[in-house]
Motif scaffolding. Structure first.
Motif, short mmCIF file in Angstrom:
data_model
loop_
_atom_site.label_atom_id
_atom_site.label_comp_id
_atom_site.label_asym_id
_atom_site.label_seq_id
_atom_site.Cartn_x
_atom_site.Cartn_y
_atom_site.Cartn_z
N GLU A 164 60.35 -35.34 83.22
CA GLU A 164 58.89 -34.94 83.67
C GLU A 164 58.06 -34.51 82.46
O GLU A 164 56.81 -34.84 82.33
N LEU A 165 58.85 -33.74 81.71
CA LEU A 165 58.07 -32.93 80.45
C LEU A 165 57.71 -33.92 79.49
O LEU A 165 56.96 -33.77 78.76
N VAL A 166 58.63 -35.09 79.29
CA VAL A 166 58.47 -36.09 78.28
C VAL A 166 57.06 -36.79 78.40
O VAL A 166 56.06 -36.79 77.53
N THR A 215 48.73 -30.73 71.43
CA THR A 215 48.93 -29.46 71.57
C THR A 215 49.82 -29.40 72.97
O THR A 215 49.35 -29.35 73.90
N THR A 216 51.02 -29.24 72.76
CA THR A 216 51.96 -28.97 73.92
C THR A 216 53.52 -28.56 73.71
O THR A 216 53.53 -28.36 72.51
N LEU A 217 54.17 -28.20 74.63
CA LEU A 217 55.31 -27.85 74.96
C LEU A 217 56.24 -28.95 75.08
O LEU A 217 55.94 -29.82 75.66
N TYR A 264 66.92 -19.30 77.48
CA TYR A 264 67.83 -20.13 78.08
C TYR A 264 67.30 -21.63 77.79
O TYR A 264 68.18 -22.40 77.58
N PHE A 265 66.08 -21.97 77.97
CA PHE A 265 65.55 -23.30 77.87
C PHE A 265 64.21 -23.07 77.11
O PHE A 265 63.17 -23.56 77.48
N ALA A 266 64.59 -23.01 75.78
CA ALA A 266 63.34 -22.46 74.84
C ALA A 266 62.52 -24.07 74.61
O ALA A 266 63.37 -24.85 74.07
N MET A 267 61.50 -23.97 74.75
CA MET A 267 60.73 -25.36 74.26
C MET A 267 59.87 -25.11 73.11
O MET A 267 59.01 -24.20 73.22
N PRO A 268 60.02 -25.91 72.11
CA PRO A 268 59.18 -25.85 70.93
C PRO A 268 57.70 -26.24 71.21
O PRO A 268 57.45 -26.88 72.21
N ARG A 273 57.97 -21.45 69.78
CA ARG A 273 58.65 -21.67 70.89
C ARG A 273 58.60 -20.88 72.14
O ARG A 273 58.40 -19.45 71.80
N VAL A 274 59.15 -21.29 73.20
CA VAL A 274 58.93 -20.17 74.37
C VAL A 274 59.82 -20.54 75.33
O VAL A 274 60.29 -21.93 75.50
#
Length: 408
Positions: free
Chosen positions: A69-71, A294-296, A333-337, A347-348
């Motif tokens: 979904e994130l892609v 601009t996105t995660l 745990y699931f850091a997103m750049p 990242r978060v």
């Protein structure tokens, strides 16, 4: 960049060999090839995006959302999550438009690629080459096929369950059998229900035209997949290109001349590279142009799923820490750049708690990353149905208050 002027006038003519790209040019080509520069084509939707990327990786982890979904979210914005599921998994009367298979890893693929992976299905059947790698029995396989023939599409629960015990890795005989048969192409997955695979027979689930299409040889498939990887990466080393579909080729260089890709050098890269000629022509004409997203990003996003390439292009060293003990995690745990301005600037590690999106650990490269992170978190929160964002740990600590203020 040393590309002959003729390539501007005729985009079908590849630039001269050994064109030299700067590192920022290589980064722009990568972002453009992955659909992260310019206005997205929302008319084509998720299905068009899947065809553009060639493969979208699947993973069980769901924090902000699952990776598949994130892609599309990263490229198309806050697209409806139901639309994502419908685009990936459909089982229509004329046959499915996608299927699941082992490409980069477990991926969703356009159904037109079914013949391309015939050689890989043959590899899984070949015990001399290791085969599937997990012991199964003829009785279990016969039971699976019998159920599918008699009852139609089935899930593992219909075969008696996926596990022999509570341990996730302790698969039942029927689960081992059906997963082996998925790898060999004796069954196919074109649908999911509640994230669970629904298995079916290829002759019932796939379009007849796909099943009847000629199957390329192993070498022909390798050439096709290397060429497709070049278009989807923009520019890459042979290792980058092979990794896109996890191709195991002892010596790929002799195949490269058949791909139509152009040999180039990239300043700062140790290995020689190959580029999509259309991308080079676009670059020579002054492109690619358009707004940077601009996105995660999911750590399984095809822009960054190969970590050496990610570091080479964006200068970020990133590791997934989901299986690292909590006390030893650096970024979460699931850091997103965070992608902003064509660069990775932070990242978060997010988590949903009710209607609040919690940013458990935030790392920002510079103060200029504060506003992009705030924007990305607010947009992501709205997309997953949260109406508030809470920020916990921030590095460096002096940016914690500005980030909270920017989120509002």
């Amino acid at each position: 960049m040393s590309v002959p002027p003729a390539s501007v006038a005729n985009v079908t003519s590849p630039p001269a060999p050994l064109a030299e790209l700067s590192a920022p040019e290589a980064r722009r080509l990568a972002l453009h090839a992955q659909g992260l520069i310019g206005v997205p084509d929302r008319r084509a939707g998720v299905a068009g995006l899947l065809h553009g990327l060639g493969a979208v990786q699947l993973d069980t982890i769901s924090v902000l959302a699952r990776s598949h979904e994130l892609v599309p979210y990263a490229r198309l914005g806050a697209i409806g999550r139901d639309a994502v599921e419908k685009a990936y998994w459909n089982h229509e009367a004329h046959g499915a438009s996608t299927f699941e298979y082992w490409a980069h890893a477990a991926c969703i693929l356009p159904v037109q690629e079914w013949p391309t992976f015939a050689y890989r299905r043959a590899n899984y059947r070949d015990r001399a080459n290791g085969g599937w790698g997990m012991a199964t029995t003829g009785e279990a396989e016969a039971m699976v096929l019998g159920k599918l023939r008699d009852e139609g599409p089935c899930m593992t629960s219909d075969f008696g369950g996926a596990r022999k015990s509570a341990e996730w890795w302790d698969w039942s005989e029927s689960k081992v059998a059906v997963e082996k048969m998925l790898a060999t192409g004796d069954v196919v997955c074109v649908e999911r229900r509640g994230w669970r695979r629904v298995y079916d027979l290829p002759e019932r689930a796939l379009p007849k035209a796909v099943l009847d299409a000629p199957e390329p040889t192993r070498e022909e498939s390798h050439v096709r997949l290397l060429a497709q990887a070049g278009r989807r990466l923009g520019v890459g080393t042979i290792g980058d290109l092979a990794d896109y579909y996890r191709l195991k080729i002892p010596e790929a260089r002799p195949l490269m001349e058949q791909t139509g890709l152009v040999p180039v050098t990239v300043r700062g890269w140790i290995q020689p590279a190959w580029a999509d000629p259309a991308a080079l022509a676009l670059l020579a004409a002054g492109g690619p142009r358009g707004r940077h997203r601009t996105t995660l990003l999911s750590p399984f996003d095809s822009l960054i799923w190969e970590r050496d390439r990610m570091e080479r292009i964006f200068g970020m060293v990133h590791r997934i820490e989901a299986y690292t003990p909590a006390a030893k995690r650096v970024h979460g745990y699931f850091a997103m750049p965070l992608l902003a301005g064509g660069k990775l600037v932070g990242r978060v590690d997010p988590k949903r708690e009710g209607k609040t999106l919690v940013a458990r650990k935030v790392s920002l490269d510079t103060a200029s990353a504060v506003q992009p992170m705030a924007d990305a978190l607010r947009e992501a929160a709205g997309w997953v149905g949260c109406d508030a964002v809470a920020v916990e740990q921030v590095t460096p600590v002096e940016l914690a208050q500005p980030l909270r203020a920017a989120i509002g």
